[in-house]
Structure formats: C-alpha cells, structure tokens
Design an enzyme around this catalytic site. Sequence first.
Site, PDB file in Angstrom:
ATOM      1  N   HIS A 147      42.860  35.040   3.726  1.00 36.05           N
ATOM      2  CA  HIS A 147      43.498  36.171   4.403  1.00 36.05           C
ATOM      3  C   HIS A 147      44.663  35.744   5.293  1.00 36.05           C
ATOM      4  CE1 HIS A 147      40.675  35.315   7.877  1.00 36.05           C
ATOM      5  NE2 HIS A 147      41.771  35.622   8.543  1.00 36.05           N
ATOM      6  N   ASP A 177      36.916  33.648   0.977  1.00 34.95           N
ATOM      7  CA  ASP A 177      38.066  33.667   1.881  1.00 34.95           C
ATOM      8  C   ASP A 177      38.617  32.268   2.149  1.00 34.95           C
ATOM      9  OD1 ASP A 177      40.048  34.588   3.498  1.00 34.95           O
ATOM     10  OD2 ASP A 177      38.770  35.290   5.124  1.00 34.95           O
ATOM     11  N   SER A 251      42.045  31.656  12.506  1.00 37.36           N
ATOM     12  CA  SER A 251      41.537  31.738  11.144  1.00 37.36           C
ATOM     13  C   SER A 251      42.054  30.597  10.284  1.00 37.36           C
ATOM     14  CB  SER A 251      41.954  33.061  10.491  1.00 37.36           C
ATOM     15  OG  SER A 251      41.157  34.104  10.928  1.00 37.36           O
TER      16      SER A 251
END
Length: 518
Positions: A147, A177, A251
């Site tokens: 993402h 992910d 992230s």
Amino acid sequence: MATKPVSASGTLTSRTRKVALVASVGVLSLLASPILAPAQTAASPVLQGQVSLADLAERVMPAVVNIAAVTTSDTRGRTLPQVPQLGPDTPFGDLFEEFFNRRGQGQQGRPGQGQQGENQAPQQRRSQSAGSGFVIDSSGIVVTNNHVIGDANEITVIFNSGLRLKAEVIGKDAKVDLAVLRVKHDKPLPAVKFGDSDKMRIGDPVMAIGNPFGLGGSVSSGIVSARNRDIQQGPYDTYIQTDAAINKGNSGGPLFNMAGEVIGINTAILSPTGGSVGIGFAVPSSLATNIVDQLKEFGETRRGWLGVRIQTVDDATAEALGLGAARGALVAGVDEKGPGKPAGLDVGDVITKFDGKEVKDSRDLPRIVAATPVGKDVPVTIMRKGKEEVKTVKLGRLEDGEKVQPASARTPAEPAKPAVTTALGLEFSPQTEELRKRYSIKDGVKGVVITKVDPNSNAADKRVQVGELVVEIGQEPVNSPEDVTKRLDALKKEGKKSALLLVSNAQGEVRFVAVSTN
C-alpha cells in the site's frame, strides 16, 4: 501513504482508504511505569532501562530507507459550475472574471460560452505518498508494504545518508501487503537480514525504525504485546502486535529484535485518532520471507491451493461431529475443478493435519496451504463421521484456482412431499414450485425449505433465515420434512446435544450450523 488507522469504534479501515504507517513505542515510557519494576530481571536488561539501544540503531539504520511514491494520471479539465453572464456593474464581477482567466478559460472558456472545456487536452494529475522500507540484499533489494507504493509511476528510495535512488517494482502481493523493489548503485548497499519471528515471545523487546510523518530515521522501541493477531485484513492474518510507536509514514518499515534482525514489517495500527496509541501490527517474518523469496524469483506469488471452502469448528459443531474438543477446519464446500475433489475430500470433513502440520483452527489452514510448494503430494488428515482418514492431495496453485469459476451443476431435487415439520425452532417445507419462486431458489439446489424461524430459538441466534434450505442433518442428506424428523430422532437417541445442519442459501452456497436439540 500511511498505515491503516482505525475508526473510533475500533474497526480497521480498508486498505483503499488512508492507511496509517507503522512504528514502535518508546522504551523510556515503558520504563517509566512503576508497575513494570517488579517484573524486571537480569534477563531483560532493556526493560531495566540500563542498556541503550544506540549501538543497535546505529548498526541497522543505514539499511532502513524512506520511500517516496508518485502516481501520475491523466485527467481532463473539470467543468466549472454554471454562472450567469457578468456585466461590468455586477458585484464582484471582476473577481469572477479573474477566477476564470486564471484557469485559461476567459469568457470563451466559461460554461455556456463555448466547448473549450469538453475539448480540453488531458492534464497530468500527480499524487504523492511516503512510507518506509529496508534493504535485505546489498545488491539493492528493498522490502516495503504494497500500500506504500500502490500503482505509483515513480518510486524513489532515500537512504539515511541522503542517497536517492530510483526504484523498480520486482513484485507485489496485495493479500499480505508486501512489495519488493530493486535499486541500482555502483557500490554494495547496507542491508539487514530477516530473523525468526516464531522465536519471539510476548514481552520480548523490539525496535522500529521508519519515516513517521516524513521524519526519516526515527527510532522507537517497545515489546511484543501479542502474537498471531487476526485483524480481519486478509486470509493470512497472523500479525505481531507491538506497543512500539507506529504512525503514518512507518508503513513498510522494519521491526527489529535485539540481535538486529527483522522479525516484522510494520503495516497497520489500531487508533481512534490516526496516531499511535500503542497498538501496532507487523507482518511476521515467518510469513513474509517465503513471499519475498517468491516475488524476487518469479515477480509474483505462487501459493498452494487445496480447492476447498472452510469454516470454523466451534464447540457445538465439535460435539455434533464427535470431535471432542473444537479443532481443525470444517470443509463447507469443495471446488469441482480443485485438487481436493479428486483426492476424495468432501463436504463435512474436518481437516486436522496438513502436510504433517497440526491445524488447530480454520485460520491455520490457509496459511499452511499457501506456504506449501505447488505440485507437492501432501498428506491431509481428516475426521469423517467420527473416523480418522488420510487423503493425498497434489497441491494446485492458488493464483490459477482464482481464475476458475466453481461448477454449480447439481442433480435436480427429488419430488417434494406435502408434509410440513416443525423442529429446532424451524418450520421445514418441501420444495414446491411456489416456494422456489418465492425465495428465488436456483435450479439444482437440494434440501428442505425453511419457511419459519422462531426468533427466540437457537437457530435464530445462529442466523438461520427463512428461505434458506437444510441440505443435511448430522452429515446425512434430507430431502423431505419426514427426513428431518427421522434424522433428529436418530441424533437424540445417540445422545447428541446438538444437530449439525448443512444450510444452503437460495444460490446453493452452503455452511454448517450446529443447533441445540434441547
């Protein structure tokens, strides 16, 4: 981009929404808590607050990178709102005129004054996102979250030294992910290695490094708060939970053990505010390493595929199946074109072991199957009608199976009988033309139609609904209300406290429901 923040209700937002990046909680705040003091031991020097993490951070930080992703897309000029022709004496007329002129439209470009807006050439729209990542190979292999990069046209990897390198995508995996990138440099790049997340215990110290809010090279620390967390984000959820401070921009960044090995990839947070509240989640290295290796080698994932649909075995279902304790994964459907079908797997089987690995619950099976090599002949241990059997399945590839539409052809239902039976808080009726039309029951769907549900019944609590059909009771088919009565009487004589129903919706999709016989 950011890691997935959670709403005030505690529900994780979708990956398609703004994702909040992950980081870790400060060790100092943990040490400041007097509650932790009695638990301090010589074996946990970090928790005593006497050992600095500076040496560890200095050693691994050169391999941690910031990632800037730019997505460029074509967009045509938006049509401006309709406004009347403005004369020189109109209040604020000069301001409106300036507004349109700034957009290169003037009088001719204004709505109602020509077709320029429709014929306008496409314009470039740029959107930017930022995240973290880390180098796992000195040749320039970088790992991050999927993402973080999304569908970016341009990706730049920025090192702590200030070095900036353009990156290309080797492969991406949306299910877990993860993404693997490649950068090129004339010198070997600093790199870190994966560790074994399975060896991490709750309470072990961890350290995170990332790019929270664009502040690259930020270090935070905390502990492993929990393991194997399912946050309902995918079929393979088994996150490490940490109280390390994870925020937007973290992230894709690494979660380190005290040996400087990556044991997790920071991915999501649970937060009512969008910022860290001490509940962060990282993809464990035990899950990530196999995926990263596949992406490096093939540019795509190659997961094993069994070709069955499963559901959880709860206590009532375990009792109805004679399993004793709740365990395994209950087969609720078998793909006609999947590898499980020719191997002899059937609806109602409970898979307790796969390739020698114990299946404790239904969450375990997808992860074990996905990590097993495609084409391998795998022993599958099942419980069928109280007896243990072993089937051998030649594993298929999940990505191929996802392209196959399950076969739905079934034999027509037997002629319905007019009798109606009431039991288990349900009213059972035979399939008639009128009922099939009323509930839009698909041709070929077998079973007895549920025409009433007592709202105070155990069946209602299990969300059994009017218009659904009962296909089996106690793993035996029922095609009429009389069959229902016979099967329930037989189960009661056997001393069963619950009846296992195979319930189908009008389209033929089935699930198991254990309903109390009392």
